[in-house]
Design an enzyme around this catalytic site. Structure first.
Site, PDB file in Angstrom:
ATOM      1  N   HIS A   1       9.606   7.270  -1.080  1.00  0.00           N
ATOM      2  CA  HIS A   1       8.244   7.447  -1.569  1.00  0.00           C
ATOM      3  C   HIS A   1       7.219   7.571  -0.451  1.00  0.00           C
ATOM      4  O   HIS A   1       6.041   7.865  -0.703  1.00  0.00           O
ATOM      5  CB  HIS A   1       7.860   6.295  -2.503  1.00  0.00           C
ATOM      6  CG  HIS A   1       7.157   6.746  -3.742  1.00  0.00           C
ATOM      7  ND1 HIS A   1       6.280   7.804  -3.759  1.00  0.00           N
ATOM      8  CD2 HIS A   1       7.194   6.283  -5.011  1.00  0.00           C
ATOM      9  CE1 HIS A   1       5.804   7.978  -4.977  1.00  0.00           C
ATOM     10  NE2 HIS A   1       6.342   7.070  -5.767  1.00  0.00           N
TER      11      HIS A   1
ATOM     12  N   ASP B   1       6.651  12.496  -3.553  1.00  0.00           N
ATOM     13  CA  ASP B   1       5.995  11.975  -4.746  1.00  0.00           C
ATOM     14  C   ASP B   1       6.636  12.597  -5.990  1.00  0.00           C
ATOM     15  O   ASP B   1       7.425  13.545  -5.901  1.00  0.00           O
ATOM     16  CB  ASP B   1       4.499  12.278  -4.712  1.00  0.00           C
ATOM     17  CG  ASP B   1       3.803  11.579  -3.553  1.00  0.00           C
ATOM     18  OD1 ASP B   1       4.032  10.372  -3.388  1.00  0.00           O
ATOM     19  OD2 ASP B   1       3.051  12.246  -2.826  1.00  0.00           O
TER      20      ASP B   1
END
Length: 419
Positions: free
Chosen positions: A389, A393
């Site tokens: 992350h 995304d």
């Protein structure tokens, strides 16, 4: 003859140490130059270490299971073809050289340069390296220095004192002793030492989970037409090519195509920057008993399904026969894991550090699906993506999975080109 050192070679890109899994020789054995003397495991590859000289093995400086830093000595050999010096002369030369080394001011820093093996031994045995006098070059602490301490009465007494003190503190704080897993052993329990490839896997997985903030996404894909096509050609393909045409080859090809369109997933975290890789080199997980290897299909986007199927077959065979090379293991940019081969239908993979993502291809199963307001039996598969992350995304990963789904669902007799 002369006494020569054989050191741990660098067996791959960014490899800093190796674990000796098996000695192929013993003290007193005669070897020729380039004969294999040991099998070594790293986080990249299993490989044989060749002898740098012809001669007789005089001393092994490490035992099986030891992790040795690149450049550190693993054994000594009495090499053939070199002049034999007078023993007294050689001793004098060694004393002079040793004194020069000890007196050289630039080597004072060596005292604080610890190999990974020394650091690990110190941590495991609660040894303060500042209190250790090193016998190596420039006062550097060696593995043998720590072994002397570990097996001395002083360390045993010290550890007993620490153990008793800790137990007393725990009991006074909580009213009961702090039992460890070792104290809970019952009759019939088996203790399995963590070493070799299992230790490497453990360290890599901990590093990945500690450093990478994982997130997950899953899509369901209808591969009915792909299954039909593969079933019609698999027998003739194996007869013609000599190796099997697995479903996995089709998934690898589709992933390579989708990565070309969404290169953000073909990236790596590098501290203050993200490196987006040009080459699409797909790591694939291959298991052998309790060992796991991750060889690489290079430039997968440029290969046909047939070529990918051949690479899968050859890399899996080499892994199971212990023949993988460092070149086979290097350069991976994205990992595809065939968890479906075990019947799994949903899983969350741990990312292959420092890559940005890993895709789990789950088992293909028959499910009732509504098509034109009617139920039909279709071949369905889940694709589970684990993502870093920091780099990725949900938006770009969702688009990647959507495109991957589209590619696979449109694979059929008319669109698939094996060659």
């Amino acid at each position: 003859m002369s006494r020569e050192k054989i050191t741990m070679p660098q067996l791959g890109e960014s490899v800093t140490e190796g674990t000796i899994s098996t000695w192929l020789i013993k003290v007193g054995d005669h070897v020729n130059k380039y004969d294999p003397i040991a099998e070594v495991m790293t986080d990249k590859v299993n490989a044989e270490v060749p002898s740098s000289f012809a001669g007789v093995i005089k001393e092994l400086s490490a035992v099986e299971g030891d992790t040795v830093a690149v450049g550190d000595i693993i054994c000594y050999i009495e090499a053939e073809g070199a002049e034999t010096k007078d023993a007294t002369t050689q001793e004098k030369e060694e004393v002079i050289t040793e004194n020069k080394e000890k007196n050289a001011p630039e080597e004072e820093s060596m005292k604080k340069r610890y190999s990974p093996a020394v650091l690990r031994m110190a941590q495991e045995n609660a040894i303060n390296l500042n209190d250790v006098t090193g016998s190596g070059r420039g006062g550097r602490i060696t593995r043998k220095d720590l072994e002397k301490i570990i097996y001395s009465d002083e360390l045993l007494k010290d550890s007993q004192i620490r153990s008793e003190t800790n137990t007393d503190n725990d009991q006074s704080a909580s009213g009961e002793s702090n039992n460890t897993a070792g104290k809970d052993l019952q009759t019939g329990d088996i203790e399995i030492p963590v070493k070799g490839i299992r230790k490497v896997i453990a360290e890599n997985m901990v590093k990945s989970k500690q450093e990478i903030p994982h997130a997950w996404m899953t899509v369901e894909v209808d591969v009915t037409n792909l299954v039909k096509y593969r079933n019609t050609v698999k027998e003739s393909f194996k007869t013609d090519e000599g190796y099997g045409l697995t479903y996995f080859a089709f998934f690898v090809k589709a992933v390579a195509q989708a990565l070309k369109e969404y290169p953000q997933l073909n990236s790596m975290w590098a501290g203050d920057k993200i490196i987006q890789k040009r080459a699409i080199n797909l790591s694939i997980a291959v298991a052998k008993e309790n060992e796991l290897f991750v060889p690489v299909i290079k430039n997968a986007d440029e290969k046909t399904i047939k070529a990918i199927a051949r690479d899968i077959h050859e890399l899996a065979t080499k892994a199971r026969n212990g023949k993988l090379t460092s070149e086979d293991m290097q350069g991976g940019t994205f990992t595809v894991n065939n968890t479906g081969s075990f019947g799994s239908i949903s899983s969350m993979g741990v990312i292959n550090h420092p890559q940005a993502a890993i895709l789990q291809v789950e088992s293909i199963v028959k499910r009732p699906v509504i098509i034109d307001e009617m139920f039909a039996a279709r071949d369905m598969v889940n694709l589970s993506l684990s993502l870093d992350h920091r780099i990725l995304d949900g938006l770009v990963c969702g688009r990647f999975l959507s495109r991957l789904k589209e590619i696979l669902e449109n694979m059929n007799d008319n669109t698939i080109n094996l060659y």
